[in-house]
Motif scaffolding. Sequence first.
Motif, PDB file in Angstrom:
ATOM      1  N   TYR A 233      53.838  66.981  -0.856  1.00 30.82           N
ATOM      2  CA  TYR A 233      53.129  67.436   0.334  1.00 30.82           C
ATOM      3  C   TYR A 233      51.648  67.099   0.233  1.00 30.82           C
ATOM      4  CZ  TYR A 233      57.250  70.342   1.185  1.00 30.82           C
ATOM      5  OH  TYR A 233      58.531  70.795   1.406  1.00 30.82           O
ATOM      6  N   CYS A 234      51.131  66.567   1.298  1.00 32.53           N
ATOM      7  CA  CYS A 234      49.703  66.336   1.412  1.00 32.53           C
ATOM      8  C   CYS A 234      49.037  67.622   1.915  1.00 32.53           C
ATOM      9  CB  CYS A 234      49.467  65.204   2.398  1.00 32.53           C
ATOM     10  SG  CYS A 234      47.746  64.839   2.752  1.00 32.53           S
ATOM     11  N   ASN A 235      47.861  67.896   1.408  1.00 34.45           N
ATOM     12  CA  ASN A 235      47.112  69.084   1.819  1.00 34.45           C
ATOM     13  C   ASN A 235      45.658  68.709   2.037  1.00 34.45           C
ATOM     14  OD1 ASN A 235      45.223  71.454   0.544  1.00 34.45           O
ATOM     15  ND2 ASN A 235      46.846  72.274   1.831  1.00 34.45           N
ATOM     16  N   ALA A 236      45.045  69.276   3.062  1.00 34.00           N
ATOM     17  CA  ALA A 236      43.638  68.980   3.322  1.00 34.00           C
ATOM     18  C   ALA A 236      42.937  70.182   3.930  1.00 34.00           C
ATOM     19  CB  ALA A 236      43.511  67.774   4.245  1.00 34.00           C
ATOM     20  N   ASP A 237      41.693  70.317   3.578  1.00 32.81           N
ATOM     21  CA  ASP A 237      40.821  71.355   4.104  1.00 32.81           C
ATOM     22  C   ASP A 237      39.950  70.689   5.170  1.00 32.81           C
ATOM     23  OD1 ASP A 237      38.121  73.361   2.737  1.00 32.81           O
ATOM     24  OD2 ASP A 237      39.563  73.833   4.307  1.00 32.81           O
ATOM     25  N   ILE A 238      40.263  70.952   6.449  1.00 37.23           N
ATOM     26  CA  ILE A 238      39.678  70.191   7.548  1.00 37.23           C
ATOM     27  C   ILE A 238      38.948  71.112   8.508  1.00 37.23           C
ATOM     28  CG2 ILE A 238      40.198  68.702   9.528  1.00 37.23           C
ATOM     29  CD1 ILE A 238      42.617  67.676   7.966  1.00 37.23           C
ATOM     30  N   ARG A 239      37.768  70.647   8.902  1.00 41.58           N
ATOM     31  CA  ARG A 239      37.045  71.353   9.955  1.00 41.58           C
ATOM     32  C   ARG A 239      37.262  70.585  11.259  1.00 41.58           C
ATOM     33  NH1 ARG A 239      30.466  72.432  10.318  1.00 41.58           N
ATOM     34  NH2 ARG A 239      30.512  73.469  12.345  1.00 41.58           N
ATOM     35  N   SER A 240      37.850  71.238  12.224  1.00 39.90           N
ATOM     36  CA  SER A 240      38.097  70.599  13.501  1.00 39.90           C
ATOM     37  C   SER A 240      36.849  70.654  14.374  1.00 39.90           C
ATOM     38  CB  SER A 240      39.261  71.271  14.226  1.00 39.90           C
ATOM     39  OG  SER A 240      38.987  72.642  14.422  1.00 39.90           O
ATOM     40  N   LEU A 241      36.818  69.837  15.402  1.00 38.59           N
ATOM     41  CA  LEU A 241      35.684  69.840  16.323  1.00 38.59           C
ATOM     42  C   LEU A 241      35.541  71.202  16.976  1.00 38.59           C
ATOM     43  CD1 LEU A 241      36.249  66.371  18.038  1.00 38.59           C
ATOM     44  CD2 LEU A 241      34.485  66.961  16.370  1.00 38.59           C
ATOM     45  N   GLY A 242      34.373  71.779  16.824  1.00 39.71           N
ATOM     46  CA  GLY A 242      34.124  73.084  17.419  1.00 39.71           C
ATOM     47  C   GLY A 242      34.769  74.230  16.683  1.00 39.71           C
TER      48      GLY A 242
ATOM     49  N   MET B 244      41.034  67.191  -0.346  1.00 39.33           N
ATOM     50  CA  MET B 244      42.354  66.614  -0.023  1.00 39.33           C
ATOM     51  C   MET B 244      43.138  66.546  -1.318  1.00 39.33           C
ATOM     52  SD  MET B 244      41.598  63.550   2.718  1.00 39.33           S
ATOM     53  CE  MET B 244      43.204  63.693   3.540  1.00 39.33           C
ATOM     54  N   GLY B 245      44.436  66.684  -1.203  1.00 39.32           N
ATOM     55  CA  GLY B 245      45.230  66.646  -2.418  1.00 39.32           C
ATOM     56  C   GLY B 245      46.712  66.520  -2.163  1.00 39.32           C
ATOM     57  N   TRP B 246      47.436  66.495  -3.253  1.00 37.40           N
ATOM     58  CA  TRP B 246      48.890  66.383  -3.201  1.00 37.40           C
ATOM     59  C   TRP B 246      49.512  67.508  -4.021  1.00 37.40           C
ATOM     60  CZ3 TRP B 246      51.389  62.876  -0.193  1.00 37.40           C
ATOM     61  CH2 TRP B 246      50.632  61.814   0.309  1.00 37.40           C
TER      62      TRP B 246
ATOM     63  N   SER C 281      36.268  75.896  12.570  1.00 32.38           N
ATOM     64  CA  SER C 281      35.897  76.100  11.178  1.00 32.38           C
ATOM     65  C   SER C 281      36.924  75.409  10.286  1.00 32.38           C
ATOM     66  CB  SER C 281      35.832  77.597  10.871  1.00 32.38           C
ATOM     67  OG  SER C 281      37.086  78.198  11.139  1.00 32.38           O
ATOM     68  N   TYR C 282      36.690  75.450   8.993  1.00 26.51           N
ATOM     69  CA  TYR C 282      37.621  74.825   8.052  1.00 26.51           C
ATOM     70  C   TYR C 282      38.940  75.595   8.016  1.00 26.51           C
ATOM     71  CZ  TYR C 282      34.307  71.479   6.102  1.00 26.51           C
ATOM     72  OH  TYR C 282      33.454  70.423   5.935  1.00 26.51           O
ATOM     73  N   SER C 283      40.030  74.837   8.027  1.00 29.16           N
ATOM     74  CA  SER C 283      41.366  75.402   7.906  1.00 29.16           C
ATOM     75  C   SER C 283      42.182  74.522   6.965  1.00 29.16           C
ATOM     76  CB  SER C 283      42.067  75.482   9.264  1.00 29.16           C
ATOM     77  OG  SER C 283      41.402  76.374  10.130  1.00 29.16           O
ATOM     78  N   ASP C 284      43.232  75.109   6.457  1.00 32.35           N
ATOM     79  CA  ASP C 284      44.121  74.442   5.519  1.00 32.35           C
ATOM     80  C   ASP C 284      45.272  73.789   6.289  1.00 32.35           C
ATOM     81  OD1 ASP C 284      46.098  75.375   2.653  1.00 32.35           O
ATOM     82  OD2 ASP C 284      44.494  73.892   2.793  1.00 32.35           O
TER      83      ASP C 284
END
Length: 119
Positions: free
Chosen positions: A93-102, A34-36, A104-107
Amino acid sequence: QVQLVESGGGLVQPGGSLRLSCAASGSIFSINAMGWYRQAPGKQREVAVITRGGSTRYADSVKGRFTISRDNAKNTVYLQMNSLKPEDTAVYYCNADIRSLGGSYSDYWGQGTQVTVSS
């Protein structure tokens, strides 16, 4: 659907402080980095700070003045900005590398929040 919602921007005098918040919501399985980032008028977007695991990297321009913190239970990241300067004026801007349920990781990116440092 995953989204990032930012808050906390505004107008502040030089030397003042602001605290930004960014909350991730939706079908989240896990969050990595996570970052800015920030984008000043007429300039490219640049990284201000990124945190990943136990590692944090600050841009030289904000080092010693900005502090990032993260509440993993709330999927929220904060940016405490102290000793603000006019050159800190930008859309943040906030930025995060998130894996959603079911999935893969996305930006993901927040909508941006304006920070203006001016007397």
